[in-house]
Design a protein around this motif. Structure first.
Motif, short mmCIF file in Angstrom:
data_model
loop_
_atom_site.label_atom_id
_atom_site.label_comp_id
_atom_site.label_asym_id
_atom_site.label_seq_id
_atom_site.Cartn_x
_atom_site.Cartn_y
_atom_site.Cartn_z
N ARG A 145 29.65 1.66 76.12
CA ARG A 145 29.61 2.68 77.17
C ARG A 145 30.93 2.83 77.90
O ARG A 145 31.18 3.85 78.55
N PHE A 146 31.82 1.83 77.81
CA PHE A 146 33.12 1.93 78.46
C PHE A 146 34.21 2.48 77.54
O PHE A 146 35.35 2.66 77.98
N ASP A 147 33.89 2.70 76.26
CA ASP A 147 34.91 3.13 75.31
C ASP A 147 35.57 4.44 75.72
O ASP A 147 36.79 4.60 75.60
N ARG A 148 34.77 5.38 76.19
CA ARG A 148 35.33 6.68 76.57
C ARG A 148 36.40 6.51 77.64
O ARG A 148 37.48 7.09 77.55
N SER A 149 36.11 5.69 78.64
CA SER A 149 37.08 5.49 79.72
C SER A 149 38.31 4.76 79.22
O SER A 149 39.44 5.11 79.59
N LEU A 167 42.12 -7.47 74.71
CA LEU A 167 41.37 -7.98 75.87
C LEU A 167 40.16 -7.10 76.15
O LEU A 167 39.10 -7.61 76.56
N TYR A 168 40.30 -5.80 75.92
CA TYR A 168 39.16 -4.90 76.09
C TYR A 168 38.05 -5.26 75.09
O TYR A 168 36.86 -5.28 75.45
N ASP A 169 38.44 -5.53 73.85
CA ASP A 169 37.45 -5.97 72.87
C ASP A 169 36.74 -7.25 73.32
O ASP A 169 35.51 -7.37 73.20
N LEU A 170 37.52 -8.20 73.82
CA LEU A 170 36.91 -9.45 74.28
C LEU A 170 35.93 -9.19 75.42
O LEU A 170 34.87 -9.82 75.50
N GLY A 171 36.29 -8.29 76.31
CA GLY A 171 35.45 -8.01 77.45
C GLY A 171 34.18 -7.26 77.11
O GLY A 171 33.14 -7.44 77.77
N THR A 172 34.23 -6.42 76.07
CA THR A 172 33.07 -5.58 75.75
C THR A 172 32.31 -6.05 74.50
O THR A 172 31.13 -5.75 74.35
N ARG A 173 32.99 -6.79 73.58
CA ARG A 173 32.32 -7.25 72.36
C ARG A 173 32.35 -8.76 72.20
O ARG A 173 31.80 -9.29 71.24
N ARG A 174 33.03 -9.45 73.09
CA ARG A 174 33.15 -10.90 73.06
C ARG A 174 33.98 -11.42 71.89
O ARG A 174 34.02 -12.61 71.63
N ARG A 175 34.65 -10.53 71.19
CA ARG A 175 35.58 -10.93 70.13
C ARG A 175 36.52 -9.77 69.84
O ARG A 175 36.26 -8.63 70.25
N ILE A 176 37.63 -10.08 69.16
CA ILE A 176 38.65 -9.09 68.86
C ILE A 176 38.43 -8.54 67.46
O ILE A 176 38.16 -9.29 66.52
N HIS A 177 38.56 -7.23 67.34
CA HIS A 177 38.35 -6.61 66.03
C HIS A 177 39.45 -7.04 65.06
O HIS A 177 40.61 -7.17 65.44
N ALA A 234 26.90 -16.14 60.02
CA ALA A 234 27.62 -14.87 59.98
C ALA A 234 27.68 -14.25 61.37
O ALA A 234 26.72 -14.33 62.15
N LEU A 235 28.83 -13.64 61.67
CA LEU A 235 28.97 -12.96 62.95
C LEU A 235 28.18 -11.66 62.93
O LEU A 235 28.03 -11.02 61.89
N PRO A 236 27.65 -11.25 64.09
CA PRO A 236 26.94 -9.96 64.14
C PRO A 236 27.92 -8.82 63.90
O PRO A 236 29.13 -8.96 64.08
N ALA A 237 27.39 -7.69 63.47
CA ALA A 237 28.23 -6.51 63.22
C ALA A 237 28.97 -6.12 64.49
O ALA A 237 28.43 -6.22 65.60
N PHE A 238 30.22 -5.69 64.32
CA PHE A 238 31.03 -5.29 65.46
C PHE A 238 30.52 -3.94 65.96
O PHE A 238 30.48 -2.95 65.22
N ARG A 288 37.39 6.09 57.69
CA ARG A 288 36.86 7.04 58.67
C ARG A 288 35.34 6.93 58.84
O ARG A 288 34.79 7.39 59.85
N ASN A 289 34.67 6.32 57.87
CA ASN A 289 33.22 6.11 58.00
C ASN A 289 32.88 4.80 58.69
O ASN A 289 31.71 4.45 58.80
N ARG A 290 33.91 4.10 59.12
CA ARG A 290 33.71 2.87 59.92
C ARG A 290 34.40 3.09 61.26
O ARG A 290 35.56 2.72 61.45
N PRO A 291 33.71 3.73 62.19
CA PRO A 291 34.35 4.15 63.45
C PRO A 291 35.00 3.03 64.25
O PRO A 291 36.01 3.25 64.91
N GLU A 292 34.44 1.82 64.17
CA GLU A 292 35.03 0.72 64.94
C GLU A 292 36.42 0.36 64.43
O GLU A 292 37.29 -0.05 65.22
N ALA A 293 36.66 0.51 63.11
CA ALA A 293 37.99 0.26 62.56
C ALA A 293 38.86 1.50 62.65
O ALA A 293 40.06 1.41 62.97
#
Length: 246
Positions: free
Chosen positions: A11-15, A200-210, A2-6, A142-147
Motif C-alpha cells: 500500500r505504500f508503493d505508490r507513495s 531499506l524500503y523493501d526491508l520496511g515493507t517486505r522484511r527482506r531486500i529484493h 523456502a521464503l514466501p513469495a515477494f 514484465r510479467n513479474r512486477p516486483e522485479a
C-alpha cells in the motif's frame, strides 16, 4: 525452509515510487539547471542540435516513468502495459542518442582545444550500457512486477548519474579525488544512496531486500569501476580520438 513469495505490491508503493520520481526531477533540475540558464543568457554557446534531441528523449523518459508510476498506483495496468511498449522504443532511442551525443560533444571539445577531457566519453558510454541492460531485463521480466519495477528504478538511477555528477559530484570530487575508486564514487554516490534507500524500503515493507537490488547494485558498482579503469588507462584517449574522427 523456502521464503514466501515477494509481495509485488504494497500500500505504500505508490507513495515511494512517486517520491522517487520527484527526487529524480529534482536531481535533473539541480544538475542541469545552471547550465541551461547559462545557455539561455548567452554565457555559453548554443549546444549542437543532437544535444537538444537527447534532452527531449531524456526528459521524455522521466515523464514516462512518472506517468507509469501514477498509472500503477491507480491500478490502470492495461494502459501501463500499452505505454510500456512506447517506453521500450524510447529507451532504444535514448541509448542511440546518448552515444551519438557523447561522440558529437567530445568531437567539439577536442576541436576546441580541450583534448584532455575526451576520456570522459567512457562515462557516458557505460551509462548507456548499464541503462540498456536494466531496461532489457525489465522488459523480459514484465510479467513479474516486483522485479520489473525495481529494474526500471535501477535504469532511471543510472540515467541520473549525469545530474548527480554535475551537482553532488563536484562537491565530492575534491574530497574523494579522481582516482580509480574515488572518481566513480564521486560521480555515482547519489545514485547508490537512492538504491540503498530503496533497499531499506523493501526491508520496511517486505522484511527482506529484493534480489534485483542485491544483484543489481554490486553489478552497477562493478560496471562503474570498470569504467574508471578504462578512463584512467593511457590507451583510452587514442581510441576516443579514433571514435570521434581525429
Amino acid at each position: 525452509m523456502a521464503l514466501p513469495a515477494f509481495a509485488p505490491f504494497h500500500r505504500f508503493d505508490r507513495s515511494f515510487y512517486l517520491g522517487f520520481s520527484l527526487v529524480a526531477w529534482a536531481v535533473v533540475v539541480v544538475g542541469f539547471g545552471p547550465g541551461l540558464l547559462d545557455h539561455l543568457a548567452g554565457r555559453r554557446p548554443p549546444p549542437p542540435l543532437i544535444l537538444h534531441l537527447h534532452a527531449v528523449a531524456f526528459f521524455g523518459w522521466l515523464a514516462l516513468f512518472t506517468t507509469q508510476t501514477v498509472l500503477i498506483g491507480r491500478r490502470r495496468t492495461g494502459l501501463h502495459r500499452r505505454l510500456g511498449m512506447l517506453g521500450a522504443g524510447l529507451a532504444a532511442l535514448l541509448v542511440g542518442l546518448g552515444v551519438a551525443t557523447a561522440l558529437a560533444v567530445h568531437r567539439e571539445r577536442f576541436e576546441a582545444g580541450h583534448g584532455e577531457r575526451i576520456a570522459f566519453l567512457i562515462v557516458q558510454i557505460m551509462g548507456m550500457v548499464v541503462f540498456a541492460v536494466c531496461v532489457a531485463l525489465a522488459l523480459l521480466l514484465r510479467n513479474r512486477p516486483e522485479a520489473h519495477k525495481r529494474l526500471m528504478l535501477l535504469a532511471t538511477v543510472e540515467l541520473l548519474g549525469a545530474g548527480f555528477g554535475r551537482s553532488l559530484g563536484r562537491v565530492l570530487m575534491p574530497h574523494l579525488g579522481g582516482g580509480l575508486v574515488g572518481f566513480p564514487l564521486a560521480l555515482f554516490a547519489g545514485g547508490y544512496l537512492l538504491v540503498v534507500l530503496a533497499m531499506l524500503y523493501d526491508l520496511g515493507t517486505r522484511r527482506r531486500i529484493h534480489p534485483v537490488y542485491l544483484a543489481g547494485l554490486p553489478c552497477m558498482m562493478g560496471a562503474h569501476l570498470l569504467m574508471s579503469v578504462i578512463y584512467h588507462h593511457p590507451g583510452w584517449p587514442p581510441i576516443v580520438r579514433t571514435l570521434i574522427g581525429h
